[in-house]
Write a protein that holds these residues in place. Structure first.
Motif, PDB file in Angstrom:
ATOM      1  N   ALA A  98       0.937  -1.293  -0.079  1.00  0.00           N
ATOM      2  CA  ALA A  98       0.206  -0.070  -0.005  1.00  0.00           C
ATOM      3  C   ALA A  98       0.840   1.162   0.045  1.00  0.00           C
ATOM      4  CB  ALA A  98      -0.863  -0.122   1.150  1.00  0.00           C
ATOM      5  N   ALA A  99       0.478   2.357  -0.801  1.00  0.00           N
ATOM      6  CA  ALA A  99       1.140   3.687  -0.720  1.00  0.00           C
ATOM      7  C   ALA A  99       0.050   4.599  -0.860  1.00  0.00           C
ATOM      8  CB  ALA A  99       1.897   3.482  -2.000  1.00  0.00           C
ATOM      9  N   LEU A 126       3.969   8.231   0.848  1.00  0.00           N
ATOM     10  CA  LEU A 126       4.067   7.525   2.098  1.00  0.00           C
ATOM     11  C   LEU A 126       3.730   5.871   1.961  1.00  0.00           C
ATOM     12  CD1 LEU A 126       3.786   7.420   5.464  1.00  0.00           C
ATOM     13  CD2 LEU A 126       1.710   7.380   5.249  1.00  0.00           C
ATOM     14  N   THR A 127       4.772   5.007   2.350  1.00  0.00           N
ATOM     15  CA  THR A 127       4.766   3.820   1.687  1.00  0.00           C
ATOM     16  C   THR A 127       4.799   2.855   3.019  1.00  0.00           C
ATOM     17  OG1 THR A 127       5.137   2.004   0.032  1.00  0.00           O
ATOM     18  CG2 THR A 127       6.943   3.462   0.923  1.00  0.00           C
ATOM     19  N   PHE A 167       2.874  11.236 -12.823  1.00  0.00           N
ATOM     20  CA  PHE A 167       3.892  11.059 -11.888  1.00  0.00           C
ATOM     21  C   PHE A 167       4.219   9.651 -11.422  1.00  0.00           C
ATOM     22  CE2 PHE A 167       2.858  15.419 -11.032  1.00  0.00           C
ATOM     23  CZ  PHE A 167       4.169  15.960 -11.052  1.00  0.00           C
ATOM     24  N   GLU A 168       5.223   9.180 -11.915  1.00  0.00           N
ATOM     25  CA  GLU A 168       5.506   7.560 -11.540  1.00  0.00           C
ATOM     26  C   GLU A 168       6.108   7.556 -10.181  1.00  0.00           C
ATOM     27  OE1 GLU A 168       5.054   5.186 -15.402  1.00  0.00           O
ATOM     28  OE2 GLU A 168       6.093   6.963 -15.606  1.00  0.00           O
ATOM     29  N   ALA A 176       3.874   3.113  -7.872  1.00  0.00           N
ATOM     30  CA  ALA A 176       2.472   3.672  -7.749  1.00  0.00           C
ATOM     31  C   ALA A 176       2.310   4.976  -8.672  1.00  0.00           C
ATOM     32  CB  ALA A 176       2.262   4.242  -6.273  1.00  0.00           C
ATOM     33  N   SER A 177       1.491   5.621  -9.195  1.00  0.00           N
ATOM     34  CA  SER A 177       1.635   6.784  -9.767  1.00  0.00           C
ATOM     35  C   SER A 177       0.345   7.546  -9.706  1.00  0.00           C
ATOM     36  CB  SER A 177       1.180   6.255 -11.354  1.00  0.00           C
ATOM     37  OG  SER A 177       0.049   5.496 -11.487  1.00  0.00           O
ATOM     38  N   ALA A 178       0.376   8.864  -9.971  1.00  0.00           N
ATOM     39  CA  ALA A 178      -1.031   9.760  -9.819  1.00  0.00           C
ATOM     40  C   ALA A 178      -0.731  10.930 -10.998  1.00  0.00           C
ATOM     41  CB  ALA A 178      -0.614  10.753  -8.562  1.00  0.00           C
ATOM     42  N   SER A 179      -1.823  11.264 -11.415  1.00  0.00           N
ATOM     43  CA  SER A 179      -2.005  12.241 -12.667  1.00  0.00           C
ATOM     44  C   SER A 179      -2.334  13.619 -12.199  1.00  0.00           C
ATOM     45  CB  SER A 179      -2.859  11.668 -13.767  1.00  0.00           C
ATOM     46  OG  SER A 179      -4.073  11.171 -12.919  1.00  0.00           O
TER      47      SER A 179
END
Lengths: 105, 259
Positions: free
Chosen positions: A2-3, A22-23, A84-85, A98-101
């Motif tokens: 989980a992150a 946070l991971t 973002f990776e 994990a990634s976020a756009s």
């Protein structure tokens, strides 16, 4: 594993934005012993990288003194919409992504 | 004074629960949150910096994962936890009719595993058990604690209260000596709180992991140099029940962060 990632969903071009990650990881130091005296082997995250549309913008090396469930926050300039990776690499072949756009206007 | 005044006064007196010596009145009850510094509060308040949320995420995936020889997941019976589990943790430990004693949320999860999933029990303080109880208790965040209201639970609340008041260990201290009589003072550098269990299981920075209320109680017992009760023992459950009833009305915070 989980992150938890915090990247603003939207930003204006040129804005300085904060990225927080946070991971989950035990970050076992390798210096502790069990009650019967055996050394608990080191098991830590050794490296973290963040890529913004493929280009590396942040990298960190992690060491045994860093607490469990490492939290990292850093800043970058919002240039274009995209992704973002995040990648965490560690002992015993550990790897987590994990990634976020983000939408940049 | 008229008769009506006398009746009104008597009714008011009867409605207010009698406080026993040394107990904290309801409006003076404070969560451990109010004793923390601004940094630790900020860590708890932001769900992307609260490490307890990592366990809640794990619990969320365990909730829908089939387990045991019955091939059932929690969600197969309980459905969407956001509605089915809302407020549940605020009334635990709860009286179990079949066992004729109160059970904690951890014990309830393992009872469910044994009877409905035909799965082996999860060990106390294991990652999976903490993750599941954190996920369930998280659904009650903001809900006022009501544990111990069940009349059947009353004798166990009383047992827990007796344990709370009983001096023990080489230091010969009872829970009440610190948490009723001396909160807001300091023990070495650390603030003494009221010991209100509003955010369990919670992430303790000292532990670098999530832990249960039983773990917290056991470390307090080691602190006064007493022999700690075993996980799941009737004494720890009674203490947990008394502490929850003592925090009646305070909102749940799971997963809380504490130093």
């Amino acid at each position: 594993m989980a992150a938890l990632i915090n990247v603003p969903a939207k930003a204006r071009r040129g804005d300085v934005i904060e990225i927080r990650t946070l991971t989950s990881h035990i970050m076992e130091t390798g210096f502790r012993h069990t009650v019967d005296g055996k050394l608990v082997p080191r098991d830590i995250i050794t490296s973290f990288t963040c890529r913004y549309n493929g280009a590396e913008i942040f990298r960190a090396d992690l060491f045994p003194a860093i607490a469990a469930n490492p939290y990292l926050s850093f800043f970058t300039v919002a240039k274009e919409s995209g992704k973002f990776e995040f990648e965490w690499i560690g002992d015993n072949g550990y790897s987590s992504t994990a990634s976020a756009s983000i939408t940049v206007e | 004074m008229s008769v009506w005044h006398a009746i009104a006064a008597a009714a008011l007196f009867a409605a207010a629960p009698a406080l026993l010596a040394g107990e904290i009145p309801p409006d003076a009850r404070r969560s451990g949150y109010s004793f923390m510094g601004p940094d630790t509060r900020a860590m708890q308040d932001d769900d992307t910096s609260n490490p307890g949320m990592l366990f809640v995420l794990d619990g969320q995936s365990l909730w829908t994962k089939k387990s045991g020889s019955a091939e059932k997941a929690c969600a197969d019976c309980h459905g969407d936890a956001r509605s089915s589990m809302k407020g549940v943790a605020a009334r635990y430990p709860a009286f179990d009719n079949a066992l004729s004693r109160p059970v904690t949320l951890d014990q309830r999860i393992n009872l469910c595993r044994a009877t409905h999933q035909q799965a082996s029990p999860l060990p106390y303080e294991s990652r999976d058990l903490l993750a599941l109880s954190a996920f369930v208790a998280h659904q009650s965040r903001g809900v006022a604690i009501t544990a111990g209201d069940d009349p059947q639970a009353k004798p166990f609340v009383a047992q827990g209260r007796d344990l709370f008041m009983q001096r023990e260990g080489q230091l010969n201290l009872a829970c009440t000596n610190c948490h009723d009589d001396n909160f807001d003072k300091h023990l070495a550098g650390a603030p003494i709180t009221q010991g209100q269990p509003t955010g369990y299981p919670l992430y303790r920075l000292e532990w670098q992991t999530l832990g249960s209320l039983e773990r917290r109680l056991r470390s307090c017992m080691s602190g006064v140099r007493a022999q700690a009760y075993d996980y799941g023992s009737p004494e720890l459950v009674a203490l947990e029940l008394y502490l929850m009833s003592r925090a009646r009305g305070l909102p749940m915070e799971t997963p809380a962060v504490r130093p």
